[in-house]
Scaffold this motif. Sequence first.
Motif, PDB file in Angstrom:
ATOM      1  N   SER A  30     -12.768  44.555 -14.710  1.00 11.11           N
ATOM      2  CA  SER A  30     -12.030  44.188 -15.912  1.00 11.11           C
ATOM      3  C   SER A  30     -10.807  45.073 -16.099  1.00 11.11           C
ATOM      4  N   ILE A  31     -10.977  46.383 -15.883  1.00 12.66           N
ATOM      5  CA  ILE A  31      -9.859  47.308 -16.030  1.00 12.66           C
ATOM      6  C   ILE A  31      -8.783  47.015 -15.000  1.00 12.66           C
ATOM      7  N   CYS A  32      -9.195  46.840 -13.745  1.00 12.92           N
ATOM      8  CA  CYS A  32      -8.235  46.582 -12.664  1.00 12.92           C
ATOM      9  C   CYS A  32      -7.465  45.301 -12.896  1.00 12.92           C
ATOM     10  N   CYS A  33      -8.177  44.254 -13.354  1.00 15.24           N
ATOM     11  CA  CYS A  33      -7.524  42.976 -13.566  1.00 15.24           C
ATOM     12  C   CYS A  33      -6.523  43.036 -14.700  1.00 15.24           C
ATOM     13  N   GLU A  34      -6.813  43.843 -15.718  1.00 17.24           N
ATOM     14  CA  GLU A  34      -5.858  43.987 -16.811  1.00 17.24           C
ATOM     15  C   GLU A  34      -4.570  44.619 -16.306  1.00 17.24           C
ATOM     16  N   LEU A  35      -4.711  45.549 -15.373  1.00 20.54           N
ATOM     17  CA  LEU A  35      -3.544  46.269 -14.882  1.00 20.54           C
ATOM     18  C   LEU A  35      -2.750  45.469 -13.868  1.00 20.54           C
ATOM     19  N   THR A  36      -3.400  44.619 -13.108  1.00 27.81           N
ATOM     20  CA  THR A  36      -2.744  43.951 -11.990  1.00 27.81           C
ATOM     21  C   THR A  36      -2.607  42.453 -12.168  1.00 27.81           C
ATOM     22  N   ASN A  37      -3.126  41.894 -13.278  1.00 24.60           N
ATOM     23  CA  ASN A  37      -3.122  40.443 -13.475  1.00 24.60           C
ATOM     24  C   ASN A  37      -3.882  39.725 -12.371  1.00 24.60           C
ATOM     25  N   CYS A  38      -4.909  40.380 -11.840  1.00 23.09           N
ATOM     26  CA  CYS A  38      -5.691  39.754 -10.779  1.00 23.09           C
ATOM     27  C   CYS A  38      -6.879  39.016 -11.381  1.00 23.09           C
ATOM     28  N   SER A  39      -7.559  38.261 -10.547  1.00 21.73           N
ATOM     29  CA  SER A  39      -8.818  37.637 -10.910  1.00 21.73           C
ATOM     30  C   SER A  39      -9.822  37.927  -9.810  1.00 21.73           C
ATOM     31  N   SER A  40     -11.099  37.858 -10.148  1.00 22.11           N
ATOM     32  CA  SER A  40     -12.119  38.122  -9.145  1.00 22.11           C
ATOM     33  C   SER A  40     -13.361  37.309  -9.433  1.00 22.11           C
ATOM     34  N   SER A  41     -14.186  37.177  -8.415  1.00 21.92           N
ATOM     35  CA  SER A  41     -15.452  36.473  -8.576  1.00 21.92           C
ATOM     36  C   SER A  41     -16.469  37.083  -7.639  1.00 21.92           C
ATOM     37  N   SER A  42     -17.739  37.038  -8.039  1.00 20.23           N
ATOM     38  CA  SER A  42     -18.785  37.606  -7.211  1.00 20.23           C
ATOM     39  C   SER A  42     -19.915  36.611  -7.018  1.00 20.23           C
ATOM     40  N   VAL A  43     -20.434  36.572  -5.809  1.00 22.69           N
ATOM     41  CA  VAL A  43     -21.522  35.656  -5.470  1.00 22.69           C
ATOM     42  C   VAL A  43     -22.636  36.458  -4.819  1.00 22.69           C
ATOM     43  N   TYR A  44     -23.792  36.490  -5.448  1.00 22.55           N
ATOM     44  CA  TYR A  44     -24.951  37.141  -4.850  1.00 22.55           C
ATOM     45  C   TYR A  44     -25.492  36.270  -3.719  1.00 22.55           C
ATOM     46  N   PHE A  45     -25.961  36.906  -2.660  1.00 27.14           N
ATOM     47  CA  PHE A  45     -26.622  36.150  -1.602  1.00 27.14           C
ATOM     48  C   PHE A  45     -27.931  35.550  -2.117  1.00 27.14           C
ATOM     49  N   TYR A  46     -28.574  36.246  -3.051  1.00 28.61           N
ATOM     50  CA  TYR A  46     -29.797  35.720  -3.651  1.00 28.61           C
ATOM     51  C   TYR A  46     -29.436  34.555  -4.572  1.00 28.61           C
ATOM     52  N   GLY A  47     -29.795  33.365  -4.140  1.00 28.96           N
ATOM     53  CA  GLY A  47     -29.503  32.163  -4.903  1.00 28.96           C
ATOM     54  C   GLY A  47     -28.084  31.650  -4.777  1.00 28.96           C
ATOM     55  N   ALA A  48     -27.247  32.350  -4.013  1.00 31.73           N
ATOM     56  CA  ALA A  48     -25.808  32.032  -3.959  1.00 31.73           C
ATOM     57  C   ALA A  48     -25.251  31.911  -5.377  1.00 31.73           C
ATOM     58  N   THR A  49     -25.762  32.760  -6.271  1.00 29.03           N
ATOM     59  CA  THR A  49     -25.402  32.684  -7.679  1.00 29.03           C
ATOM     60  C   THR A  49     -24.081  33.389  -7.944  1.00 29.03           C
ATOM     61  N   VAL A  50     -23.117  32.628  -8.455  1.00 30.51           N
ATOM     62  CA  VAL A  50     -21.869  33.225  -8.923  1.00 30.51           C
ATOM     63  C   VAL A  50     -22.184  33.942 -10.226  1.00 30.51           C
ATOM     64  N   THR A  51     -22.022  35.249 -10.269  1.00 29.55           N
ATOM     65  CA  THR A  51     -22.439  36.005 -11.450  1.00 29.55           C
ATOM     66  C   THR A  51     -21.272  36.477 -12.301  1.00 29.55           C
ATOM     67  N   SER A  52     -20.058  36.356 -11.791  1.00 29.35           N
ATOM     68  CA  SER A  52     -18.914  36.785 -12.578  1.00 29.35           C
ATOM     69  C   SER A  52     -17.682  36.003 -12.166  1.00 29.35           C
ATOM     70  N   TRP A  53     -16.889  35.671 -13.150  1.00 32.40           N
ATOM     71  CA  TRP A  53     -15.554  35.099 -12.929  1.00 32.40           C
ATOM     72  C   TRP A  53     -14.639  35.812 -13.916  1.00 32.40           C
ATOM     73  N   ASN A  54     -13.890  36.763 -13.403  1.00 34.55           N
ATOM     74  CA  ASN A  54     -13.057  37.609 -14.247  1.00 34.55           C
ATOM     75  C   ASN A  54     -11.606  37.178 -14.106  1.00 34.55           C
ATOM     76  N   TYR A  55     -11.046  36.722 -15.207  1.00 35.01           N
ATOM     77  CA  TYR A  55      -9.655  36.257 -15.210  1.00 35.01           C
ATOM     78  C   TYR A  55      -8.779  37.250 -15.970  1.00 35.01           C
ATOM     79  N   ARG A  56      -8.033  38.059 -15.218  1.00 37.24           N
ATOM     80  CA  ARG A  56      -7.076  39.000 -15.798  1.00 37.24           C
ATOM     81  C   ARG A  56      -7.700  39.863 -16.893  1.00 37.24           C
ATOM     82  N   GLY A  57      -8.891  40.369 -16.602  1.00 40.44           N
ATOM     83  CA  GLY A  57      -9.573  41.262 -17.525  1.00 40.44           C
ATOM     84  C   GLY A  57     -10.550  40.596 -18.465  1.00 40.44           C
ATOM     85  N   LYS A  58     -10.631  39.278 -18.460  1.00 39.37           N
ATOM     86  CA  LYS A  58     -11.542  38.552 -19.358  1.00 39.37           C
ATOM     87  C   LYS A  58     -12.671  37.937 -18.551  1.00 39.37           C
ATOM     88  N   GLU A  59     -13.902  38.286 -18.872  1.00 37.20           N
ATOM     89  CA  GLU A  59     -15.061  37.712 -18.195  1.00 37.20           C
ATOM     90  C   GLU A  59     -15.348  36.327 -18.762  1.00 37.20           C
TER      91      GLU A  59
END
Length: 311
Positions: A30-59
């Motif tokens: 969240s901190i990094c995305c606020e500073l860089t206007n980036c977005s990120s996402s994470s997918v656990y191998f367990y269940g292939a569950t997407v657990t986060s979608w962070n858009y420019r610091g907002k989850e």
Amino acid sequence: MSVKVLKDKVILEHAGSSVESTLSYRALSSICCELTNCSSSSVYFYGATVTSWNYRGKELLFLSKKSFLDGTKAIRGGIPIVFPQFAKASDPSAETAALPQHGIARISNFELLEDLTDNESVSVKLGLGDSQISESLRKDWPKKFKLIYTVTLKDGTLKTDLTVTNEDSTPFDFQALLHVYYSVPDVSKLSVEGLNNISYIDKVNNYATSIDNDQFVKITQSTDRIYLNVPTEIVKIHLSEDLKEGFSLQRNNLKDIVVWNPWIDTAKSLPDFDDDEYKQMVCVEPGHVSDYVNLKPGESWECGQIIEYKP
């Protein structure tokens, strides 16, 4: 844009968004995305569950702070995959009747098949076959199959696609659903648009079939509805009463939509859900769950969703 492969998950990073999931990483992301206007996402191998979608610091996805992330129980939040059945089969003779609620995909370990990046997006492809599920699950559903799940991150857009292939010698029946948990500032101000005048099965009202004539679905009590054969091309999830911020949901080959919020009593009964977290989430889940898909040997079936965030 990049893909980071860790022991238990894979992280997608984009110039405008991201996908990830451990709590410490979510805070740092969240901190990094606020500073860089980036977005990120994470997918656990367990269940292939997407657990986060962070858009420019907002989850944008909800993940319960009490969710199990150690592979001992399905992850409570994000986007679990429901396959090959939704809930418990009501017919004891159904092929999936012995399986646990929501099936086997969300409690099995996927493998990373490949990652792809281009000038506009970053994506990963994960796979699950019958040889990767537990012996007890294979006993309960002895079918040979292959799931391919692709998660694609763009600036302000998350896309998830699922392909089911029958590798058995006989046909099998299945259901599929993408169990999206949206993060909500205040569920009392939320509304879902695009489901009016559509029949739905009301699971909290003895599975009665009803039709909602209101323009917006609002969450004011325990809600568990299966909207049937939804013709609406775009379903909108409004996060505020002024209808400015929210999500648009576009579906591919997923005819039904489930809307769920546990509300007070059910939230208290769930061991992996904090008592008051129902106020900060809603599930709007595209799926094929009102009946079964019949898949012949050697055939494949595809479905997916595109979620666009509008700040």
